[in-house]
Motif scaffolding. Structure first.
Motif, short mmCIF file in Angstrom:
data_model
loop_
_atom_site.label_atom_id
_atom_site.label_comp_id
_atom_site.label_asym_id
_atom_site.label_seq_id
_atom_site.Cartn_x
_atom_site.Cartn_y
_atom_site.Cartn_z
N GLN A 65 1.04 -0.85 0.06
CA GLN A 65 0.30 -0.23 -0.02
C GLN A 65 1.27 1.48 0.04
N ALA A 66 0.26 2.19 -0.60
CA ALA A 66 1.09 3.02 -1.17
C ALA A 66 1.50 4.01 0.78
N GLY A 67 3.05 4.50 0.94
CA GLY A 67 3.28 4.96 1.97
C GLY A 67 3.36 3.81 3.32
N ALA A 68 2.93 3.03 3.26
CA ALA A 68 2.85 2.67 4.33
C ALA A 68 4.17 1.74 4.85
N VAL A 69 5.52 1.68 3.65
CA VAL A 69 6.71 1.05 4.08
C VAL A 69 7.29 2.36 4.95
N GLU A 70 7.79 3.54 4.37
CA GLU A 70 7.72 4.70 5.20
C GLU A 70 7.08 4.98 6.52
N GLY A 71 5.29 5.32 6.94
CA GLY A 71 4.90 4.76 7.86
C GLY A 71 5.35 4.44 8.23
N PHE A 72 5.36 2.68 8.06
CA PHE A 72 5.87 2.10 9.33
C PHE A 72 7.54 2.86 10.05
N LEU A 73 8.32 2.38 9.03
CA LEU A 73 9.62 3.16 9.38
C LEU A 73 9.43 3.83 10.53
N ALA A 74 9.07 5.25 9.83
CA ALA A 74 9.25 6.26 10.78
C ALA A 74 8.17 6.60 12.15
N ASN A 168 5.91 0.36 24.06
CA ASN A 168 6.93 1.45 23.02
C ASN A 168 5.31 1.59 22.37
N VAL A 169 4.37 3.23 22.60
CA VAL A 169 4.03 4.09 22.14
C VAL A 169 3.94 5.15 21.14
N ALA A 170 4.86 5.46 21.08
CA ALA A 170 5.74 6.55 20.24
C ALA A 170 5.19 5.85 19.36
N GLN A 171 4.37 7.53 18.29
CA GLN A 171 4.24 6.56 16.57
C GLN A 171 5.33 8.33 16.61
#
Length: 226
Positions: A65-74, A168-171
């Motif tokens: 899905q678009a942006g999923a990898v970037e969001g996961f790693l961020a 770890n609840v950080a995002q």
């Protein structure tokens, strides 16, 4: 329930997951540890460091899905950047063998809801420490302007010595968290686990009554109970 790292759902049977027994980079996947949002979690042996960790692997369908990898790693980077003694630490994030992942502390233990579902009552000291843990982590994020997701009772893990640790609840992305809802849910779980008429039960009742104040209401209750 058994071993836990990040907040996880009940683990599926190993036979249902062909990843068990395979390797991602230096991580040998030994058993399933549930699911965490778009990731599957595994108890893994990190061969390069000779230690067990929880490996959080972005599911292949999600990764397309678009942006999923970037969001996961961020999100993984945001978790790794937070330093707090109560939070499960994130060690490494990246890609290997076509899989995106991050690793975190593995702590053997059980969550608060797991004890409640099993019909246990816990010592007042244990419950008050769990409440303090959640409240102090919340205040830490607020003080430093860090983004986090909602804290749930299932995020509190009691280790073998009944000491609390928190998922770890950080995002990476900031969004509004309803502290009153968090506090009400936590108070309900404490009530289910507390000895009748004890200090933890009293703290849970008072916390529920003052939920609109958010986590700021919790720390004075813990101090007064001790």
């Amino acid at each position: 329930i058994g071993l836990a790292g990040e907040q996880v759902a009940p683990a599926p049977a190993a036979a249902d997951d062909p990843a068990i027994g395979t390797t991602i980079g230096s991580y040998y996947l030994q058993e399933a540890a549930g699911e965490n949002g778009a990731a599957k979690d595994y108890v893994a042996w990190q061969q390069s460091m000779s230690r067990h960790v929880v490996l959080h692997v972005l599911e292949s369908a999600q990764a397309r899905q678009a942006g999923a990898v970037e969001g996961f790693l961020a999100d993984a980077r945001a978790k790794a950047a937070v330093t707090h003694p109560y939070l499960l630490a994130v060690h490494e994030a990246g890609e290997a063998d076509g899989h995106y992942f991050y690793s975190s502390d593995l702590v053997p233990g059980h969550t608060l809801p797991a004890y409640a579902e099993a019909g246990h009552q816990l010592d007042d000291r244990v419950l008050l420490n769990a409440l303090r843990t959640a409240a102090e982590v919340s205040e830490h994020f607020k003080k430093h302007g860090l983004a986090r997701r909602a804290i749930a009772p299932s995020d509190v893990l009691l280790d073998g010595s009944m000491r609390p640790r928190l998922s770890n609840v950080a995002q990476a992305a900031s969004h509004e968290v309803n502290e009153a809802d968090e506090v009400r849910a936590f108070a309900g779980t404490l009530s289910a686990l507390a000895q009748p008429n004890g200090p933890a039960a009293a703290a849970a009742a008072t916390l529920a009554d003052h939920a609109e104040q958010g986590w700021a209401a919790a720390l004075p209750l813990v101090a007064a109970a001790k």
